[in-house]
Scaffold this active site. Sequence first.
Site, PDB file in Angstrom:
ATOM      1  N   HIS A 552       9.034   1.425   1.950  1.00 30.67           N
ATOM      2  CA  HIS A 552      10.314   1.539   1.248  1.00 30.67           C
ATOM      3  C   HIS A 552      10.093   2.332  -0.038  1.00 30.67           C
ATOM      4  CE1 HIS A 552       8.133  -1.734  -0.638  1.00 30.67           C
ATOM      5  NE2 HIS A 552       8.896  -1.571  -1.719  1.00 30.67           N
ATOM      6  N   ASP A 554      11.521   2.209  -4.233  1.00 27.76           N
ATOM      7  CA  ASP A 554      11.987   1.128  -5.101  1.00 27.76           C
ATOM      8  C   ASP A 554      13.357   1.352  -5.731  1.00 27.76           C
ATOM      9  OD1 ASP A 554       9.832  -0.481  -4.594  1.00 27.76           O
ATOM     10  OD2 ASP A 554       8.688   0.127  -6.359  1.00 27.76           O
ATOM     11  N   HIS A 624       6.206   3.527  -0.078  1.00 25.89           N
ATOM     12  CA  HIS A 624       4.985   2.724  -0.025  1.00 25.89           C
ATOM     13  C   HIS A 624       5.245   1.426   0.732  1.00 25.89           C
ATOM     14  CE1 HIS A 624       7.293   1.433  -3.548  1.00 25.89           C
ATOM     15  NE2 HIS A 624       6.745   0.235  -3.391  1.00 25.89           N
ATOM     16  N   ARG A 634      -3.228 -13.385  -1.137  1.00 27.87           N
ATOM     17  CA  ARG A 634      -3.202 -12.193  -1.995  1.00 27.87           C
ATOM     18  C   ARG A 634      -2.209 -12.423  -3.124  1.00 27.87           C
ATOM     19  NH1 ARG A 634       0.449  -7.868  -2.544  1.00 27.87           N
ATOM     20  NH2 ARG A 634      -0.391  -5.742  -2.606  1.00 27.87           N
TER      21      ARG A 634
END
Length: 720
Positions: A552, A554, A624, A634
């Site tokens: 996508h 931002d 990204h 994570r």
Amino acid sequence: MAPLLCLLLPLLFPAAAATSSAVGRLVPYDLLYADGVRAYFARDWGRAAELLQRALHSYAGLRAARRLCRAECRREAAFLGGPPGAGPWEAALFDRVLQRADCLQHCLGSRLGNAPSAHRASGLIRRDFERREPYNYLQVAFFQLKKLDQAVSAAHTFFVANPQHLQMREDIEKYRRMSGVKSDNFRDLEATLHWEAYEAGVQHYDADEYLQAVNRLEESLREALSALEECRALCEGPLEKEEEEEEEMQPGLYEAIAAHYIQVLKCRQQCVLEIATKPGRISAIEDFIPSHLDLLQFAYDQVGNQALAAECAASYLLFYPMDEPVLEKMKQYQTELREDTAVTARENIRHYVQRSLMEKKLIYYAVEHLGGTFNDPDLWTPDELIPESLKQKYREDQEKQKQETLNMEEREKRGPLPFEGITVTMDSQQMNGTQRVLFDRVLTESECKDLLRLAKAAGGTGDGYRARRSPHTPHERFEGLTVLKAMQLAQNGDVEWRDARLLLQASEKSRKIIESYFTPGKKLHFSFTHLVCRTAIEEEQEDRMDLSHPVHADNCLLDPEGKECWKEPPAYIYRDYSGILYLNDDFQGGSLFFTEMDTVTVTAEIHPKCGRLVAFSSGKENPHGVWAVSHGRRCAIALWYTHSAEHAEQERVKAEELMEQRVAEQNQPDGEEYQATDYSSRSSPEPLVPNGGARPTRQRQKPGSERTQHPKQLRARDEF
């Protein structure tokens, strides 16, 4: 470099004896520089200032001697025509070569007062002088000697060539605030005449002051051509060999001559870029010489001097013979001038073009037949000059050079980093994109552990931080904590106050880094701050094919098929920059990756680790996504920023108010106050000693400060 330099100086150079000179003898500048640096670190400020000034004078004298001797020997041992009693071509050629070498040795020896070989400095020292590093030392020495005017001039001279130098920027501002410092003290001691004249000429031109413009532009052109000749003369140095070149790889006589000659020709060709690049800048002005002629022909026309306007137009056409607007102007000038007035190009420009074309022809022949590469610095090179076999490669090189220029311009706009110890691991070029950067060492290991503890403690409260299925994949659990929620949990005693404060500090530190790197001088506001953890659901990883976060952009809606990104709601169209500050790497998968607009072609991949910050512009240039987290957890702080104050993160304002309230309640002693927006890397009331790229800070002190320092009070949790 400084500690190593201090250790090597006594071994590489004899001490004071090297700096005493007989009358008329030019002492090698590298010896003077070495003794000056030695005196600097011995805090012998007077001797340091004297030796460093002499080193700069010697450096200038050596360049002048080489330029004058090469001009003199071109006349005395010219290659035109055959020598007396010329025999075979080889003897005829090398007879003149030997005469030229003898002339240069004799001329330089008489001007320098000693053997020319004594003035061959190392590449390290040459680079220091090219970067004006001696002035970095000089400004401190003069400051210590209370010679403020000379200190300011030395500092300004260094800063002009190193405008991104953070410490010198601070020192310059401090000098401006000091009493006794005058505005004319801020002068560039190494100012090139053609740049001063060029900038003044362009200013007059833009202000329609054409009479003043022609005077300054003519001066600029004259001085630029003179600087070009000096640069070309300095190209005739030793052959730059490959490191550790093996014996059997040494070329024969003619190959060696050809290689050295082509090296000199390439260097001469690049000189136009050197004179067209302003000190402190990276990119050269395109068509620097032709642009002078273009501006001059218009300015002369405006002041009514059609004869000189026509001369400049004819000179410009030597570079671009098919330029239609200038051809039309030439017709107009010829009509306005008398029939018996011959319009010809300037002889020095004709010589410049012919010589450059001759050199290009030889270089392209060598590249085609002997190998190697050539980055042609000129846009006006005729297409027919380039061999057919090289044209495709030439076009690719031109495109690559254009991209490199764009990357250099992007780097040129960067500001200095506001914190020491942070490293730029990869820039846009290395990440195969634009407006991308990767920093390391933003956080320490202990800070990462504290933020991970915050995430774990918040997850155990069952309040606002419950693990749930990720909104992007059913194969992971997703946890998110805002700065306001962190403060509220701390207020309730569910998490440590110091950890909640660290979340505020770490995100603010990241904002300052990104702002200073991408938009120096333009305020970035927080749009949203989110401490996010993604945990792989172990029993649901088999045959998994999806991503942790799909590709996508931002601030726009990505359309891979149309290769477009629509900047419209529900996208967060006000977001300008994005960042991810990683906290751990003890998991599998979870790397960030960038793609082309097709969302498929991966251009770069970032592997998380503690203290690593990746930042990028939020638009369509940076699609990204995140690879699947296949094992473990994570955690990272996701950050979005905006230039729009009206879209600033309101939760953060409330969180800062809670923290300030907490500080007031605790009535903490001086040094423990919480600051919401000010995390300066360092500050000093006076200029510091040189902080060049290779000079470590641990050896430096503020001028005038005492050598004894009070021990720093240790604090439980204040890494910033």
